[in-house]
Design an enzyme around this catalytic site. Structure first.
Site, short mmCIF file in Angstrom:
data_model
loop_
_atom_site.label_atom_id
_atom_site.label_comp_id
_atom_site.label_asym_id
_atom_site.label_seq_id
_atom_site.Cartn_x
_atom_site.Cartn_y
_atom_site.Cartn_z
N ASP A 8 0.85 -1.19 0.00
CA ASP A 8 0.00 0.00 0.00
C ASP A 8 0.88 1.23 0.00
O ASP A 8 1.98 1.22 0.56
CB ASP A 8 -0.95 0.03 1.21
CG ASP A 8 -1.99 1.12 1.03
OD1 ASP A 8 -2.88 0.94 0.18
OD2 ASP A 8 -1.88 2.19 1.67
N1 LIG Z 1 2.75 3.81 -12.93
C1 LIG Z 1 2.87 4.43 -11.74
N2 LIG Z 1 2.06 4.06 -10.70
C2 LIG Z 1 2.22 4.72 -9.53
C3 LIG Z 1 3.16 5.75 -9.34
N3 LIG Z 1 3.05 6.18 -8.05
C4 LIG Z 1 2.08 5.45 -7.45
N4 LIG Z 1 1.59 4.55 -8.35
C5 LIG Z 1 0.51 3.57 -8.14
O1 LIG Z 1 -0.51 4.18 -7.39
C6 LIG Z 1 -1.20 3.17 -6.67
C7 LIG Z 1 -1.24 3.54 -5.19
O2 LIG Z 1 -2.49 3.13 -4.69
P1 LIG Z 1 -2.67 1.83 -3.73
O3 LIG Z 1 -3.96 1.99 -3.04
O4 LIG Z 1 -1.42 1.62 -2.92
O5 LIG Z 1 -2.74 0.57 -4.73
P2 LIG Z 1 -3.88 0.23 -5.78
O6 LIG Z 1 -3.50 0.82 -7.11
O7 LIG Z 1 -5.22 0.58 -5.25
O8 LIG Z 1 -3.73 -1.34 -5.95
P3 LIG Z 1 -3.84 -2.42 -4.77
O9 LIG Z 1 -2.43 -2.83 -4.46
O10 LIG Z 1 -4.67 -3.52 -5.39
O11 LIG Z 1 -4.52 -1.72 -3.60
C8 LIG Z 1 -0.43 1.88 -6.87
O12 LIG Z 1 -1.02 1.13 -7.92
C9 LIG Z 1 0.94 2.38 -7.29
O13 LIG Z 1 1.65 1.43 -8.05
C10 LIG Z 1 3.99 6.11 -10.45
O14 LIG Z 1 4.84 7.01 -10.38
N5 LIG Z 1 3.81 5.42 -11.61
#
Ligand SMILES: Nc1nc2c(ncn2[C@@H]2O[C@H](COP(=O)(O)OP(=O)(O)OP(=O)(O)O)[C@@H](O)[C@H]2O)c(=O)[nH]1
Length: 199
Positions: A76
């Site tokens: 997360d």
């Molecule tokens: N491509 C990319 N993704 C990013 C970047 N910074 C953050 N993220 C993405 O933003 C999201 C952060 O939200 P989270 O709630 O941690 O994760 P999520 O996308 O909801 O996915 P889950 O792990 O299933 O909860 C993650 O998917 C990270 O990989 C970036 O610079 N580039």
């Protein structure tokens, strides 16, 4: 063939990082209500690092419960500015407000990762990155949102560092993997320690 390796994440960025590292895993998104979990945390546990650690564990545990014997990775990422925790923008208008809040200031990305097997926490870590956002103009902001559209909603800071998001920054301190949401180097060390090579 050892026990299966599962990434409890729907994040394409996290899946790409693990795949490019040569790991053999399956991705199974957790079915947890992140906001409900966060709201139920005791006040003492609501700092950005604790929230990220707790949510990563909740996701890994959720998938571990339906995957006996598997090694499950949960992640997360939270974003904080001072003691304010941000959540993902639900619309481009909200994204604009987030980016205006971040303009000209330094915010932190807190990326938590953990390893769970049969509901037992084997290892966890949280790494941070400090993101110095430049004082970009309103014209740049309008163009950035126009050009990138809804893709900026997929990350908490409304940017993809590997894309045009990099133009928002004067400086970043922390590693690339932390910023993309998966502390890959500590995770790889933990997998080796638990003899989960899966390469
Ligand atoms: N491509 C990319 N993704 C990013 C970047 N910074 C953050 N993220 C993405 O933003 C999201 C952060 O939200 P989270 O709630 O941690 O994760 P999520 O996308 O909801 O996915 P889950 O792990 O299933 O909860 C993650 O998917 C990270 O990989 C970036 O610079 N580039």
């Amino acid at each position: 063939m050892g026990s299966p390796l599962i990434l409890a994440s729907g994040s394409t960025a996290r899946q790409m990082l693990l795949k490019n590292a040569g790991l053999d895993f399956v991705a199974i998104p957790a079915t947890v209500d992140e906001r409900a979990i966060e709201d139920n945390l005791p006040l003492a546990g609501r700092d950005p690092v604790s929230v990220a650690r707790h949510l990563a564990l909740a996701k890994a545990t959720n998938v571990s419960e339906r995957s006996p014997g598997a090694f499950v990775i949960g992640c997360d990422q939270t974003m904080s500015l001072g003691n304010r925790i941000f959540h993902k923008a639900a619309s481009l208008d909200e994204a604009r407000q987030t980016l205006i809040s971040l303009r000209g200031k330094a915010h932190f990305l807190n990326s938590a990762v953990c390893l769970v097997r049969d509901g037992e926490l084997l290892w966890s870590d949280v790494t941070k990155a400090c993101m110095q956002v430049r004082d970009f103009s309103d014209e740049f902001l309008d163009g950035y949102i126009e050009r990138n559209g809804k893709s900026i909603l997929s990350s908490v800071g409304c940017y993809q560092l590997e894309g045009e998001g990099v133009q928002l920054f004067d400086a970043i301190a922390g590693d690339y993997f932390t910023i993309l949401g998966l502390p890959l180097l500590p995770l790889l060390a933990a997998l080796r320690e638990h003899e989960i090579n899966h390469a």
